[in-house]
Design a protein around this motif. Sequence first.
Motif, PDB file in Angstrom:
ATOM      1  N   UNK A 159       1.734   1.730   3.748  1.00  0.00           N
ATOM      2  CA  UNK A 159       1.351   1.467   2.352  1.00  0.00           C
ATOM      3  C   UNK A 159       1.898   0.123   1.884  1.00  0.00           C
ATOM      4  N   UNK A 160       3.139  -0.189   2.266  1.00  0.00           N
ATOM      5  CA  UNK A 160       3.733  -1.467   1.880  1.00  0.00           C
ATOM      6  C   UNK A 160       2.955  -2.632   2.500  1.00  0.00           C
ATOM      7  N   UNK A 161       2.603  -2.485   3.759  1.00  0.00           N
ATOM      8  CA  UNK A 161       1.826  -3.537   4.425  1.00  0.00           C
ATOM      9  C   UNK A 161       0.492  -3.741   3.707  1.00  0.00           C
ATOM     10  N   UNK A 162      -0.213  -2.667   3.419  1.00  0.00           N
ATOM     11  CA  UNK A 162      -1.509  -2.755   2.749  1.00  0.00           C
ATOM     12  C   UNK A 162      -1.366  -3.379   1.358  1.00  0.00           C
ATOM     13  N   UNK A 163      -0.307  -3.006   0.646  1.00  0.00           N
ATOM     14  CA  UNK A 163      -0.080  -3.568  -0.688  1.00  0.00           C
ATOM     15  C   UNK A 163       0.141  -5.076  -0.608  1.00  0.00           C
ATOM     16  N   UNK A 164       0.908  -5.518   0.376  1.00  0.00           N
ATOM     17  CA  UNK A 164       1.162  -6.949   0.524  1.00  0.00           C
ATOM     18  C   UNK A 164      -0.109  -7.704   0.928  1.00  0.00           C
ATOM     19  N   UNK A 165      -0.911  -7.104   1.786  1.00  0.00           N
ATOM     20  CA  UNK A 165      -2.182  -7.721   2.174  1.00  0.00           C
ATOM     21  C   UNK A 165      -3.061  -7.904   0.943  1.00  0.00           C
TER      22      UNK A 165
END
Length: 173
Positions: A159-165
């Motif tokens: 989720x953190x990766x997707x949010x940063x993307x």
Amino acid sequence: MNTASHTATDDILAARDGDIAALQRVLTSSRQNLRRYAEYHCVVNDAEDAVQECMMLVSRRIGDLRVAESFTSWMFRIVKRECNRLKRGMRLLTGDAITEDILPLGHFEPVELRHDVAAALESLPIHYREIILLRDLEGLTIQEIAQRLDLTPEATKSRLHRARVLAREYLES
């Protein structure tokens, strides 16, 4: 307590037990070493921010410290993690690789940058915005975020990766 036998460890233990004056003594005596360490590990203009964040975190979390003797290494780990967080933040905003000698970008005005980041965060769905704020603003670990959001560590990282993307895509548009 006899001042001749009073040690830094005594202050750390007292601070851990809630003694505000002891906490102030511990932070004051640690500041110069933290600053030197931060200057080595941070981008040059981020050292003071990393020290301030460290001191605030230590103030809030010193009660969680189990072994007083690990206090110094604990603080240095916090400063190093904060330096890395600040570098990641710059990478998130620019998409550039971060090196030890990178200087702040001159083409962003601080106010403009704050508005852009705020707009990027506002554009995110609440569950993505929340995870970025927990990680990058509050400095929580993946494990702490997972517990707070009732997620697995793997789901938290995803989720953190997707949010940063998504935030990066917004900033690039």
